[in-house]
Design a protein around this motif. Structure first.
Motif, short mmCIF file in Angstrom:
data_model
loop_
_atom_site.label_atom_id
_atom_site.label_comp_id
_atom_site.label_asym_id
_atom_site.label_seq_id
_atom_site.Cartn_x
_atom_site.Cartn_y
_atom_site.Cartn_z
N GLY A 137 8.77 13.25 -20.96
CA GLY A 137 8.02 12.06 -21.35
C GLY A 137 9.00 10.99 -21.78
N ARG A 138 8.81 9.78 -21.28
CA ARG A 138 9.74 8.68 -21.59
C ARG A 138 9.59 8.27 -23.06
NH1 ARG A 138 12.58 5.19 -18.51
NH2 ARG A 138 11.53 5.88 -16.63
N VAL A 139 10.73 8.13 -23.74
CA VAL A 139 10.78 7.66 -25.11
C VAL A 139 11.74 6.49 -25.15
CG1 VAL A 139 11.38 8.24 -27.49
CG2 VAL A 139 10.26 9.95 -26.05
N PRO A 140 11.31 5.31 -25.67
CA PRO A 140 9.99 5.07 -26.22
C PRO A 140 8.92 5.13 -25.13
CG PRO A 140 11.27 3.03 -26.16
CD PRO A 140 12.18 4.13 -25.73
N PRO A 141 7.70 5.52 -25.54
CA PRO A 141 6.63 5.65 -24.55
C PRO A 141 6.37 4.36 -23.79
CG PRO A 141 6.01 6.67 -26.63
CD PRO A 141 7.29 5.92 -26.88
N ASP A 142 6.10 4.51 -22.50
CA ASP A 142 5.78 3.39 -21.63
C ASP A 142 4.64 3.83 -20.74
OD1 ASP A 142 5.59 1.44 -19.66
OD2 ASP A 142 7.76 1.31 -19.32
N PRO A 143 3.43 3.34 -20.99
CA PRO A 143 2.27 3.80 -20.21
C PRO A 143 2.39 3.53 -18.71
CG PRO A 143 1.59 2.22 -21.93
CD PRO A 143 3.08 2.36 -22.00
N THR A 144 3.17 2.53 -18.31
CA THR A 144 3.31 2.24 -16.89
C THR A 144 4.37 3.13 -16.23
OG1 THR A 144 4.92 0.47 -17.27
CG2 THR A 144 2.59 -0.16 -17.20
N ARG A 145 5.26 3.71 -17.04
CA ARG A 145 6.31 4.60 -16.54
C ARG A 145 6.43 5.78 -17.51
NH1 ARG A 145 11.61 2.08 -16.31
NH2 ARG A 145 12.01 3.29 -14.48
N PRO A 146 5.42 6.65 -17.56
CA PRO A 146 5.39 7.67 -18.61
C PRO A 146 6.44 8.78 -18.49
CG PRO A 146 3.59 8.01 -17.07
CD PRO A 146 4.25 6.71 -16.69
N LEU A 147 6.96 9.01 -17.30
CA LEU A 147 7.92 10.10 -17.11
C LEU A 147 9.30 9.55 -16.76
CD1 LEU A 147 5.74 12.60 -15.03
CD2 LEU A 147 6.35 12.75 -17.46
N VAL A 148 10.31 10.36 -17.06
CA VAL A 148 11.69 9.98 -16.76
C VAL A 148 12.42 11.21 -16.24
CG1 VAL A 148 12.45 10.37 -19.15
CG2 VAL A 148 13.76 8.86 -17.65
N ALA A 149 13.16 11.04 -15.14
CA ALA A 149 13.95 12.13 -14.57
C ALA A 149 15.13 12.42 -15.48
CB ALA A 149 14.43 11.77 -13.17
N TRP A 150 15.28 13.67 -15.90
CA TRP A 150 16.42 14.02 -16.76
C TRP A 150 17.31 15.09 -16.10
CZ3 TRP A 150 17.81 18.69 -18.91
CH2 TRP A 150 16.88 19.73 -18.77
N LEU A 151 16.79 15.79 -15.09
CA LEU A 151 17.56 16.84 -14.41
C LEU A 151 17.23 16.81 -12.93
CD1 LEU A 151 19.19 19.53 -14.10
CD2 LEU A 151 17.15 20.73 -14.87
N ILE A 152 18.26 16.67 -12.12
CA ILE A 152 18.11 16.73 -10.67
C ILE A 152 18.92 17.94 -10.23
CG2 ILE A 152 18.50 15.58 -8.46
CD1 ILE A 152 18.42 13.41 -11.45
N ASP A 153 18.26 18.86 -9.55
CA ASP A 153 18.84 20.15 -9.19
C ASP A 153 18.81 20.29 -7.66
OD1 ASP A 153 19.67 22.81 -9.30
OD2 ASP A 153 18.10 23.43 -10.68
N TYR A 154 19.96 20.54 -7.05
CA TYR A 154 20.04 20.68 -5.60
C TYR A 154 20.82 21.94 -5.28
CZ TYR A 154 21.07 19.73 -0.71
OH TYR A 154 21.17 19.82 0.66
#
Length: 190
Positions: free
Chosen positions: A88-105
């Protein structure tokens, strides 16, 4: 005599290479992207419609937003798999609620695949921050002067270990932890 000693002394090791991992991408996806940005970037990279990228089939209650949201999406083809994890994005943003924190390939294990991954990583990202170490290869902004330690402290980092690559920015997890701690803090009144 002094000149002979200077010539004979070993060359100084190069300082570790600083790389801002937040500026790097894996399959087009960077940490800090919201869900839709990451989905579009992955679809563009793999040249597939977004519908071929599978969302989390069991979205759970997001602790920041209080709503059900996916925690990841994944794309798999020919044994290669990309998984992008979200907070969950902090600070909260209702238009962009999620944030990528881990990209696994990851690709299937073979010596040839491991060699190809290492070669492709150096071609795309440059010399690793922990060079000359190669297991794992790491890229970060604040590498240790000791290449054996590499990118040990909590910071955005890209790591390649054989056939498995991870791009992480733990700042997003730390922000969520601080947000939850602040929200659940109480003033003792005994």
């Amino acid at each position: 005599m002094l000149a002979a000693c200077v010539v004979a002394s070993p060359a100084r090791a190069e300082p570790p290479r600083s790389v801002d991992a937040r500026a790097l991408d894996v399959a087009g996806v960077k940490t800090g992207m919201d869900y839709n940005e990451a989905l579009q970037a992955a679809a563009k990279h793999f040249n597939v419609p977004t519908g071929q990228i599978k969302p989390d089939p069991f979205p759970g209650q997001n602790i920041v937003t209080g709503t059900k949201l996916p925690t990841y999406f994944a794309y798999e083809k020919d044994g290669a798999k990309l998984t992008v994890h979200f907070e969950g994005r902090v600070p909260p943003d209702p238009t962009r609620p999620l944030v990528a924190w881990l990209i696994d390939y990851e690709v299937p294990w073979s010596k040839d695949n491991a060699d190809a991954m290492a070669k492709a990583a150096v071609a795309k990202y440059g010399k690793p921050s922990n060079a000359p170490n190669t297991l794992p290869m790491q890229w970060c902004a604040q590498p240790s002067a000791n290449p054996g330690i590499g990118c040990a402290n909590a910071q955005a980092a890209l790591e390649l270990s054989q056939v498995h690559m991870k791009l992480t920015d733990q700042a997003w997890q730390q922000a969520r932890i601080a947000f939850v701690s602040k929200r659940t803090a109480v003033k003792p009144a005994f």
